[in-house]
Motif scaffolding. Structure first.
Motif, PDB file in Angstrom:
ATOM      1  N   THR A   1      -0.863   6.730 -14.297  1.00 36.38           N
ATOM      2  CA  THR A   1      -2.290   6.414 -14.540  1.00 36.38           C
ATOM      3  C   THR A   1      -2.941   6.348 -16.080  1.00 36.38           C
ATOM      4  OG1 THR A   1      -2.509   9.191 -15.201  1.00 36.38           O
ATOM      5  CG2 THR A   1      -2.280   8.165 -12.510  1.00 36.38           C
ATOM      6  N   PRO A   2      -4.094   6.336 -16.393  1.00 36.44           N
ATOM      7  CA  PRO A   2      -4.774   5.460 -15.102  1.00 36.44           C
ATOM      8  C   PRO A   2      -3.939   4.495 -14.661  1.00 36.44           C
ATOM      9  CG  PRO A   2      -5.486   5.258 -17.132  1.00 36.44           C
ATOM     10  CD  PRO A   2      -4.174   6.413 -17.319  1.00 36.44           C
ATOM     11  N   PHE A   3      -4.953   3.657 -13.381  1.00 31.50           N
ATOM     12  CA  PHE A   3      -4.473   3.061 -12.548  1.00 31.50           C
ATOM     13  C   PHE A   3      -5.490   1.545 -12.924  1.00 31.50           C
ATOM     14  CE2 PHE A   3      -1.082   5.406 -11.040  1.00 31.50           C
ATOM     15  CZ  PHE A   3      -1.505   5.302  -9.801  1.00 31.50           C
TER      16      PHE A   3
ATOM     17  N   PHE B   1      -6.801  -1.988 -14.514  1.00 29.47           N
ATOM     18  CA  PHE B   1      -7.454  -3.142 -13.199  1.00 29.47           C
ATOM     19  C   PHE B   1      -7.796  -4.078 -13.626  1.00 29.47           C
ATOM     20  CE2 PHE B   1      -8.337  -2.195  -8.655  1.00 29.47           C
ATOM     21  CZ  PHE B   1      -8.861  -0.562  -9.057  1.00 29.47           C
TER      22      PHE B   1
ATOM     23  N   PRO C   1      -9.591  -7.515 -15.407  1.00 28.42           N
ATOM     24  CA  PRO C   1     -10.822  -7.791 -15.426  1.00 28.42           C
ATOM     25  C   PRO C   1     -11.289  -8.727 -14.086  1.00 28.42           C
ATOM     26  CG  PRO C   1      -9.976  -9.568 -16.670  1.00 28.42           C
ATOM     27  CD  PRO C   1      -8.872  -8.264 -16.550  1.00 28.42           C
TER      28      PRO C   1
ATOM     29  N   ASN D   1      -0.734  -4.521  -7.536  1.00 24.61           N
ATOM     30  CA  ASN D   1      -1.200  -4.656  -6.608  1.00 24.61           C
ATOM     31  C   ASN D   1      -2.651  -6.332  -7.294  1.00 24.61           C
ATOM     32  OD1 ASN D   1       0.395  -2.690  -5.594  1.00 24.61           O
ATOM     33  ND2 ASN D   1      -1.069  -1.413  -7.061  1.00 24.61           N
TER      34      ASN D   1
ATOM     35  N   THR E   1       2.896  -3.918  -4.863  1.00 28.38           N
ATOM     36  CA  THR E   1       3.700  -4.371  -4.645  1.00 28.38           C
ATOM     37  C   THR E   1       4.484  -5.026  -5.473  1.00 28.38           C
ATOM     38  OG1 THR E   1       4.274  -1.678  -4.213  1.00 28.38           O
ATOM     39  CG2 THR E   1       6.121  -2.565  -5.213  1.00 28.38           C
TER      40      THR E   1
ATOM     41  N   ASP F   1      -3.064   3.972 -22.282  1.00 28.36           N
ATOM     42  CA  ASP F   1      -3.282   3.200 -20.760  1.00 28.36           C
ATOM     43  C   ASP F   1      -2.861   2.235 -20.996  1.00 28.36           C
ATOM     44  OD1 ASP F   1      -6.469   4.766 -20.353  1.00 28.36           O
ATOM     45  OD2 ASP F   1      -5.071   5.802 -21.056  1.00 28.36           O
TER      46      ASP F   1
ATOM     47  N   GLN G   1      -4.141  -5.087 -10.531  1.00 29.10           N
ATOM     48  CA  GLN G   1      -4.216  -3.245 -10.782  1.00 29.10           C
ATOM     49  C   GLN G   1      -2.893  -3.070 -10.676  1.00 29.10           C
ATOM     50  OE1 GLN G   1      -4.869  -0.313  -7.843  1.00 29.10           O
ATOM     51  NE2 GLN G   1      -5.833   0.848  -9.002  1.00 29.10           N
TER      52      GLN G   1
ATOM     53  N   TYR H   1      -9.100  -9.267  -8.258  1.00 31.18           N
ATOM     54  CA  TYR H   1      -8.612  -8.365  -9.251  1.00 31.18           C
ATOM     55  C   TYR H   1      -6.886  -8.222  -9.374  1.00 31.18           C
ATOM     56  CZ  TYR H   1     -13.279  -7.351  -9.989  1.00 31.18           C
ATOM     57  OH  TYR H   1     -15.123  -7.227 -10.013  1.00 31.18           O
TER      58      TYR H   1
ATOM     59  N   TYR I   1       5.086  -2.066 -10.141  1.00 28.85           N
ATOM     60  CA  TYR I   1       3.609  -1.519  -8.966  1.00 28.85           C
ATOM     61  C   TYR I   1       2.666  -2.068  -9.937  1.00 28.85           C
ATOM     62  CZ  TYR I   1       7.166   1.712  -8.359  1.00 28.85           C
ATOM     63  OH  TYR I   1       7.870   2.641  -7.800  1.00 28.85           O
TER      64      TYR I   1
ATOM     65  N   THR J   1      -0.040  -0.023 -10.788  1.00 27.08           N
ATOM     66  CA  THR J   1       0.022   1.575 -10.069  1.00 27.08           C
ATOM     67  C   THR J   1       1.407   2.066 -10.863  1.00 27.08           C
ATOM     68  OG1 THR J   1       0.185   1.256  -8.617  1.00 27.08           O
ATOM     69  CG2 THR J   1      -1.675   1.533  -8.484  1.00 27.08           C
TER      70      THR J   1
END
Lengths: 107, 120
Positions: free
Chosen positions: A94-96, A98, A100, A34, A50, A1, A89, A87, A32, A91
């Motif tokens: 996967t897993p996308f 976040f 903390p 966000n 993006t 991850d 994140q 936050y 990627y 992308t």
């Protein structure tokens, strides 16, 4: 991850201040990245996608930047309604995951 | 108007099963991924997984694989998150969100959240 970190974890600022939050990814994520804003008891809201694109309806005082593994969210002039948790994140894969979160409160 | 409307709050005993829902409207449900996110009390956001209702392609976070099941019924525009045996540690707010993949990949619309409380 892919692991995401944010700094600072919290900050106190005044209305009108310029605020910058940093997000780091454990590997390159090809932009990627966000940013979301969450107020207490509410669902998150998309601010930036993006890396640099301002989502529809989001005030222009919010901006995003960065590349590779380091990214920023800047609020150029903090407004009363901006006190919230932010936050990042990724992308890219996967897993996308976040970050903390960074809590912004009133000084 | 795009909307995601989630089912109501649940209070469940440990060991019981549960299925919560997320109904999409105002867009072509089968053309967008739907993701699920957990937020434990006072904690940060955790990505659970995502489903493409068009063909039911599903991806899970390793942290949640085997613990939950994500599904969708495209005939009624609803996505689901379900547990077969809940634990107290599953107590959290659960959000669904539409994943847009135009110019990137991001959650542009969110449900209002479903609070799941697991308590004896």
């Amino acid at each position: 991850d892919i692991q995401m970190t944010q700094s600072p974890s919290s900050l106190s600022a005044s209305v009108g201040d310029r605020v910058t939050i940093t997000c780091r990814a454990s590997q390159t994520i090809s932009g990627y990245l966000n940013w979301y804003q969450q107020k207490s008891g509410k669902a998150p809201k998309l601010l930036i996608y993006t890396t640099t694109s301002l989502y529809s309806g989001v005030p222009s005082r919010f901006s995003g930047g960065g590349s590779g593994t380091e990214f920023t969210l800047t609020i150029s002039s903090l407004q009363p309604e901006d006190f919230a948790t932010y936050y990042c994140q990724q992308t890219s894969t996967t897993p996308f995951t976040f970050g903390p979160g960074t809590k912004v409160d009133i000084k | 108007e795009v909307q995601l409307v989630q089912s109501g709050a649940e209070v469940i005993k440990p060991g019981e099963s549960l299925k919560i829902s997320c109904k999409g409207s105002g867009y072509t449900f089968t053309s967008f991924w739907i993701g699920w996110v957990r937020q434990m009390p006072g904690k940060d956001l955790e990505w659970i997984g995502i489903i493409y209702p068009g063909d039911s392609d599903t991806r899970y976070s390793p942290s949640f694989q085997g613990q939950v099941t994500i599904s969708a019924d495209k005939s009624i525009n609803v996505a689901y998150l379900q547990w077969s045996s809940l634990k107290a540690s599953d107590t959290a707010m659960y959000y669904c969100a539409r994943q847009s993949v135009v110019s990137g990949s991001f959650s542009d619309y969110w449900g209002q959240g479903t609070l799941v409380t697991v308590s004896s």
